[in-house]
Motif scaffolding. Structure first.
Motif: not given
Ligand SMILES: Nc1ncnc2c1ncn2[C@@H]1O[C@H](COP(=O)(O)OP(=O)(O)O)[C@@H](O)[C@H]1O
Ligand SMILES: [Mg+2]
Lengths: 432, 294
Positions: A322-323, B127, B130, B149-150, B153-154, B203
């Motif tokens: 979801g993210i 992204a 959300g 975390y987001g 990873i991005h 998040r």
């Protein structure tokens, strides 16, 4: 319910009427459970008691104190200290003369053979090793504890009845008298038997050790672990997380489940046909053993790993997806770490199975009589359960205690592996 | 009542836009059910869904739904349970892709991008769009790592200081900063339910999405935690476009500007929240709002 006029009793009375019966049933069930647990524990305790009482004495070895004279004319008549000569010398002669010196009255060939037979043939090996490592010894005298023959060992350990008539006893009266003389002088005693833990196999029970089998098992298990853990986990991950659900993956799944039920000896045949006959890998090698056991453990690891992956809550996957985590990131950052304790447990269970496995290894020649301790996964070796099988098959009385002791060692390793599994799980779980 | 034809997409194209003309309010179910009562468009749409059908296997779960989701507005989706609210919401960031048997037809755009374009990568899409789920689902990691975390990873930040800043801002916006600033390295799953849900919101906004989808975000929370989240949604509206599914009409009335009422996979009525709750035009909407069923 629809005719309240008929049944005037209150609900609570009706509940109370059946209550006693309900509790009785519950209590009975609990007692059955408890009885089953106690029975199980009893059998385990009995087994341990039996094995330990049989096997503990193998960790001790009877030795005889002999006054050895390293005579130059026997060991190295030319006096050149050439290692080849030293190695080939007749050390048994030194042992024999020491024995003759102890009992000068012994005459006649039969009697002498009995006298010499009191000491293990391994005594000569001890002397050779000492001289080879220190040639200075030649010409000197030394009092040494040397291993007794297995029958003497059994006698001293009380496993041969001294009061039995001579005809029913493996030890002649004469020899018994000699042993009793030695005992009176304190020149014979049970000492800790390090050689049992470090030595290789031998035809002589008093010289046989478990070290070779332990190393063989170790190399085999390392190969098994290195192959089966990555392959098993990768397979489970692919099937569970990435593979499309279709007829082919269903087929693969069914076959993996079936493989888990295939008798292990079949894997041994497969290993013989493929690894040894087709690829030409050496017989009796832990490498091949490990590969065969990998085939056998893979289904266990895959099934356990898939169960562990399935148990990861889908909400975690959704959260990551979801993210914007990719599928691979979701799996490796979140799902795999959460499934790891379950995967490790599955792996250790598989490894424990592999450690106790005998049949497939018989097929690939790991049942050979091997004296040397293997130095690597390509050397011929045997493994603990096969060693147990070999010793259990030997006629000598003294191999009985060796068998039980080897079982103790095997169980020790299994307990150790379980402890490691528990520790690993705790470690992983604490991180979360 | 539901006619599913393969050419609904073509049919639907003709019905684009306002399709309320000729309706007498709260009457004539037979005609009204095939279209949506009210204005499905938004003045400044961020996402536009047109003629969306969703199937689970052979079962039609969403039938010909068209709806705009406007910039800086909160749109609430209400309706009896099983009517397809979640299904529709999950189409908006392609979360339905994770369900093998689920098939989506129609057109959904984020700004000008067709999000069901075969060449589109769902990673950047998610992204931008959300999602906050019904049950709080923080990762079993530290509070900090949950939020970080987001961005990690991005690759949104280049160094630790920037990341710290992003985490702090996200937690501030989610109204959680004061409660957790001294224990950022404790596990997120150790927080209370309401805090966990705000952590999940933090998040989500740490990635700076344009749209936030919320699927009954308060259904597992007590009234006080619910009130906190509702306040938060109102604040977040300034910067984000929000679509929220809720089973609570009061909540829809409190937090949203527009409301869409779903019934048996169809979008029955959509309009300004005030209008929907005061003067519903379709009988099904009125029945639901007045509590006659649902
Ligand atoms: N994963 C799924 N597989 C099959 N059917 C589903 C799945 N998810 C939802 N459905 C069906 O789709 C319909 C709409 O479900 P959902 O969108 O969850 O409703 P809501 O969120 O409005 O309660 C329901 O009839 C439900 O049974
Ligand atoms: Mg739902």
């Amino acid at each position: 319910m629809n005719k309240p006029a008929v049944d005037q009793t209150r609900t609570i009375d009706r509940v109370n009427a059946t209550l006693k019966q309900r509790y009785n049933r519950e209590r009975r069930f609990r007692r059955f459970g408890l009885a089953a647990v106690i029975l199980g524990l009893l059998f385990v305790a009995l087994m341990f008691l039996n094995i330990i009482s049989q096997g503990y004495s193998a960790f001790y070895q009877t030795r005889i104190l002999l006054d050895i004279e390293y005579r130059q004319e026997v060991i190295d008549p030319a006096g050149e200290r050439d290692p080849a000569t030293l190695s080939a010398a007749d050390y048994a002669a030194l042992v024999k003369s020491a024995l003759r010196a102890l009992y000068p009255d012994v005459k006649g060939r039969g009697e002498k053979r009995e006298l010499y037979g009191m000491v293990s043939s391994g005594a000569a090996l001890v002397l050779r090793q000492r001289v080879m490592s220190d040639p200075e010894l030649i010409g000197s005298r030394q009092a040494l504890w040397l291993p007794a023959d297995d029958d003497i060992d059994m006698l001293v350990k009380g496993r041969i009845d001294r009061n039995a008539p001579e005809s029913e006893r493996r030890i002649k009266n004469r020899v018994l008298a000699w042993v009793e003389q030695l005992e009176a002088r304190g020149a014979i005693e049970k000492q800790f038997n390090l050689g049992f833990l470090t030595g290789g196999d031998s035809r002589e029970p008093e010289l046989a050790g478990i070290g070779g089998a332990v190393m063989g098992s170790l190399y085999t298990l390392i190969v098994t672990l290195l192959l089966s853990f990555p392959i098993g986990v990768a397979t489970a991950l692919y099937l569970e997380e990435f593979a499309p659900r279709n007829r082919w993956t269903d087929l693969v799944e069914v076959n993996i489940n079936n493989l888990a039920a295939v008798p292990s000896i079949v894997f041994g045949l497969l290993g013989l046909a493929v690894f040894i006959n087709f690829f030409g890998l050496p017989r009796s090698a832990p490498l091949v053993g490990g590969m065969v056991l990998t085939l056998m453990t893979l289904p266990t690891i895959i099934i356990a790993s898939r169960a562990a992956l399935k148990a990861v809550p889908p909400s975690i996957r959704e959260a990551a997806l979801g993210i914007g985590a990719s599928r691979t990131q979701t799996v490796f950052h979140h799902v795999l770490p959460l499934a790891m304790p379950g995967m490790l447990t599955g792996t250790i269970i598989g490894m424990a199975q592999a450690l106790g496995e005998t049949a497939p290894l018989l097929m690939i020649g790991m049942v050979a009589f091997i004296v040397d301790i293997p130095g690597g996964p390509m050397d011929p070796a045997t493994v603990l359960p096969v060693q147990i099988f070999l010793w259990a098959d030997s006629p000598e009385r003294a191999f009985m205690e060796k068998t039980s002791a080897a079982i103790m060692v095997l169980l020790g390793f299994l307990i150790l592996m379980n402890v490691i599994a528990v520790i690993l799980r705790k470690r992983f779980e604490r991180r979360w | 009542m539901l006619s599913i034809t393969p050419d609904t997409v073509a049919l639907g194209a003709a019905r684009k836009g306002v399709i309320t003309a000729g309706f007498s309010p709260v009457a004539d179910d037979a005609r009204a059910i095939n279209g949506t009562v009210g204005d499905i468009t938004s003045a400044d749409p961020r996402m536009t869904a047109r003629n969306v059908n969703v199937y689970y296997g052979d079962k039609l779960a969403i039938n010909n739904v068209s709806l705009d989701i406007g910039v800086n507005e909160v749109i609430a989706m209400i309706g009896p349970s099983g009517c397809g609210k979640s299904t529709f919401l999950r189409c908006l960031n392609r979360m339905n892709d994770t369900i093998d048997i689920c098939r989506v037809e129609g057109e959904i755009r984020l700004d000008d991008q067709d999000i069901y374009d075969s060449g589109l990568d769902v990673v950047p899409l998610r992204a931008q769009v959300g999602m906050v789920f019904q049950k709080p689902n923080p990762f079993p990691k530290s509070i900090y790592d949950n939020v970080a975390y987001g961005p990690r990873i991005h690759g949104l930040t280049s160094n630790k200081n920037d990341l710290d800043e992003v985490v702090e801002q996200a937690l501030l916006k989610a109204g959680l900063w004061d409660e957790v600033k001294d224990r950022l390295d404790e596990v997120g799953t150790g927080l209370s339910g309401g805090q966990q849900q705000r952590l999940c919101i933090a998040r989500t906004i740490a990635v700076a999405p344009e749209v936030i989808l919320m699927d009954e975000p308060c259904s597992a929370l007590d009234p006080i935690a619910t009130a906190r989240i509702e306040e938060l949604i109102d604040e977040l509206r300034e910067q984000y476009t929000i679509a929220i599914v809720t089973h609570s009409m009061q909540q829809a009335a409190r937090v949203s500007q527009r409301t869409a009422y779903f019934h048996l996979g169809e979008l029955v009525e959509v309009g300004k929240t005030d209008d929907i709750f005061t003067t519903p035009r379709h009988r099904l909407t009125e029945d639901y709002i007045t509590g006659r069923f649902g």
